[in-house]
Design a protein around this motif. Structure first.
Motif: not given
Length: 338
Positions: A101-102, A104, A129, A139, A141, A151-152, A154-157
């Protein structure tokens, strides 16, 4: 989560619990049922579960875990949730999130923790990753309820694995605690223990991480506070004499320390090199959650890679110490164990 250089020991090591014997076989049940109403260990008998992370929300305690499915190695493709109002009857909320779901991340639903702040729920996770930064990563959420959807955020770690260490799983096992003044703190790490302050938005670091030193630390940190004491419990190992993780703990006057080692809290888990602790207060009582490899489900034996969550009552001494924990079949149950 685990210490890979010790994995060769697993085939020859089995560790007995002190207390009642655990059953060799547990019957499967549908995901809608939850578990038997006794509250005995193991808590969940419809799937293998590991790395327990408890959270109290109102009059309900939620328990988050990875879903173990491995044979010759770890395979954990999703996180699952259960909840209870009485520590006996559990509701199974099923799988609520996957590492993929992430966008990345490639997989591996390793240890995680859920934290509530201002009506939002933040799920801090360990994942693999993608090949843009090989190794583990942390990460976060976010969702509007304890069971999502998430949902994520950040959109990144949030944390990338430290390439300066000798392994690609140095940055795992996040634990987050919001201090009395509202400051959120996060600890994490395998072999190296890191501490950083989070920003009030819960999804960014507010300072550079710094490394802490505590006796025999390996992984799986868990932060909590009671009265004037801050507690850090963690998976520890003293090599070469210890062949599996135990749980040790330290106390401090603040999250930043200084941390004083207080000793081992409980011994090795049955049939598992790893043991991962989560501690929570619920309706005036404290509980110690962990996992072992003692249970069989649907003909599949428990193992290092097929673990099951258990729980024991936790008690404190007048001096702020935690009384040693005996791992039992009875657990937090009050009736006879089947």
């Amino acid at each position: 989560m685990f210490h890979r250089f010790s994995i060769t020991l697993l085939a020859t090591c089995a560790f007995a619990l002190t207390g009642c014997e655990l059953p060799e076989r547990a019957e499967p049940m549908s995901a809608a049922q939850g578990v038997a109403a006794s509250g005995c260990n193991p808590l969940f008998r419809n799937r293998f579960t590991a790395d327990p992370a408890p959270l109290t929300v109102g009059d309900r305690l939620y328990l988050y875990a990875g879903h173990d499915e491995g044979d010759e190695g770890f395979r954990i493709d999703e996180w699952v949730a259960y909840s209870t109002t009485d520590m006996k009857h559990w509701t199974d909320h099923g799988a609520f999130m996957k590492p993929t779901d992430f966008a990345w991340a490639e997989g591996e639903a390793w240890a995680a923790e859920m934290v509530e702040k201002d009506g939002k729920f933040y799920f801090y996770v360990t994942v693999e990753h993608d090949d843009t930064h090989p190794g583990k990563a942390i990460g976060v959420a976010v969702g509007d309820s304890p069971t999502g959807p998430f949902t994520d955020a950040r959109g990144s770690a949030l944390i990338l694995d430290n390439t300066d260490t000798w392994r690609t799983w140095s940055d795992i096992d996040p634990t987050v605690m919001i201090d009395d003044d509202g400051t959120p703190w996060m600890m994490w790490g395998n072999s190296n223990l890191y501490l950083a302050r989070l920003k009030s938005n819960m999804i960014e670091l507010d300072c550079a991480p710094r490394e802490l030193k505590v006796t025999n630390y390996l992984e799986g940190p868990w932060l909590h506070k009671r009265d004037d004491f801050y507690y850090l419990t963690y998976a520890s190992i003293k090599e070469p004499e210890q062949k599996a993780e135990r749980i040790s703990y330290a106390t401090a006057p603040s999250v930043e320390g200084p941390w004083t080692y207080r000793g081992e809290l409980t011994g090795a888990a049955q049939n598992s090199f790893t043991i991962h602790a989560g501690i929570e207060e619920f309706k005036g009582n404290w509980y110690f959650f962990y996992h072992n490899g003692a249970q069989a489900i649907a003909g599949r034996e428990g193992s290092e890679f097929r673990r099951s969550v258990a729980v024991e009552p936790l008690h404190y001494g007048d001096d702020g110490s935690i009384q040693p924990i005996v791992q039992t079949r009875q657990g937090a149950g009050t009736g006879p164990c089947p």
